[in-house]
Design a protein around this motif. Sequence first.
Motif, PDB file in Angstrom:
ATOM      1  N   LEU A 171     -22.230  26.858   1.525  1.00 22.15           N
ATOM      2  CA  LEU A 171     -22.054  26.024   2.709  1.00 22.15           C
ATOM      3  C   LEU A 171     -20.592  25.712   2.975  1.00 22.15           C
ATOM      4  O   LEU A 171     -20.190  25.560   4.130  1.00 22.15           O
ATOM      5  N   GLU A 172     -19.818  25.576   1.916  1.00 20.74           N
ATOM      6  CA  GLU A 172     -18.393  25.283   2.053  1.00 20.74           C
ATOM      7  C   GLU A 172     -17.629  26.039   0.977  1.00 20.74           C
ATOM      8  O   GLU A 172     -18.139  26.246  -0.126  1.00 20.74           O
ATOM      9  N   CYS A 173     -16.413  26.418   1.313  1.00 13.39           N
ATOM     10  CA  CYS A 173     -15.501  27.051   0.357  1.00 13.39           C
ATOM     11  C   CYS A 173     -14.128  26.462   0.613  1.00 13.39           C
ATOM     12  O   CYS A 173     -13.626  26.515   1.735  1.00 13.39           O
ATOM     13  N   HIS A 174     -13.542  25.882  -0.436  1.00 11.45           N
ATOM     14  CA  HIS A 174     -12.236  25.239  -0.320  1.00 11.45           C
ATOM     15  C   HIS A 174     -11.233  25.896  -1.260  1.00 11.45           C
ATOM     16  O   HIS A 174     -11.505  26.017  -2.461  1.00 11.45           O
ATOM     17  N   LEU A 175     -10.087  26.315  -0.719  1.00 17.48           N
ATOM     18  CA  LEU A 175      -8.969  26.763  -1.542  1.00 17.48           C
ATOM     19  C   LEU A 175      -8.342  25.514  -2.126  1.00 17.48           C
ATOM     20  O   LEU A 175      -8.076  24.546  -1.405  1.00 17.48           O
ATOM     21  N   MET A 176      -8.145  25.514  -3.441  1.00 14.54           N
ATOM     22  CA  MET A 176      -7.722  24.300  -4.136  1.00 14.54           C
ATOM     23  C   MET A 176      -6.314  24.420  -4.704  1.00 14.54           C
ATOM     24  O   MET A 176      -5.836  25.514  -4.975  1.00 14.54           O
ATOM     25  N   ALA A 177      -5.703  23.266  -4.918  1.00  5.26           N
ATOM     26  CA  ALA A 177      -4.487  23.153  -5.714  1.00  5.26           C
ATOM     27  C   ALA A 177      -4.914  22.401  -6.963  1.00  5.26           C
ATOM     28  O   ALA A 177      -5.455  21.306  -6.867  1.00  5.26           O
ATOM     29  N   GLY A 178      -4.730  22.984  -8.102  1.00  8.32           N
ATOM     30  CA  GLY A 178      -5.185  22.342  -9.333  1.00  8.32           C
ATOM     31  C   GLY A 178      -5.785  23.357 -10.271  1.00  8.32           C
ATOM     32  O   GLY A 178      -5.379  24.515 -10.298  1.00  8.32           O
TER      33      GLY A 178
ATOM     34  N   ILE B 157     -19.330  24.679  -7.349  1.00  7.26           N
ATOM     35  CA  ILE B 157     -18.935  25.753  -8.250  1.00  7.26           C
ATOM     36  C   ILE B 157     -17.422  25.942  -8.176  1.00  7.26           C
ATOM     37  O   ILE B 157     -16.875  26.197  -7.098  1.00  7.26           O
ATOM     38  N   GLU B 158     -16.780  25.785  -9.343  1.00  8.82           N
ATOM     39  CA  GLU B 158     -15.346  26.028  -9.449  1.00  8.82           C
ATOM     40  C   GLU B 158     -15.148  27.497  -9.780  1.00  8.82           C
ATOM     41  O   GLU B 158     -15.794  28.030 -10.682  1.00  8.82           O
TER      42      GLU B 158
END
Length: 167
Positions: free
Chosen positions: A110-117, A84-85
Amino acid sequence: MFSEGPARNGDVALPPQPDATDRKLLRELQRDSQRSVQVLGECVGLSPSACHRRIKVLEESGYIIGYRAELDAILLGFGMQFFIEVELNSQSETALDAFEAAVQDIPEVLECHLMAGQADYILRVVCRDHEDFEHLHRRLSARLPGVARIHSNMSIRRVKARTGLPI
């Protein structure tokens, strides 16, 4: 054991880099950490006591951060996986902190990532079925602060999964 001298990253002193034997040991631990120190030692050419000492140093230096069991999501009833974005209304430090704190309380994430983009965050979530996903989607939209847009992608099947690092 470790190569000489700590590496530096800006003002942060990093632990010394593992030597070739340590890297072999780390690869073996990633492959199967439940083996005895005797078996692990045989795999990397160390006595059990030397193997145990190296593992302790690797743990204390922060190279080994934990041990866990990998579970089968499908057998446990989580047959659906989504990526999920999430885009937020604001990228202020306060908004990011609030979102990150709120996502901690959702067990399906389960995972959460801070993104560049394009997206601010990407979440990996598991659900039991479509109805479970609908409820989760509504909770994400309602409970997570500052959400401007959610875009979901369903995983059809996992093609490759690797939990270990390529050391």
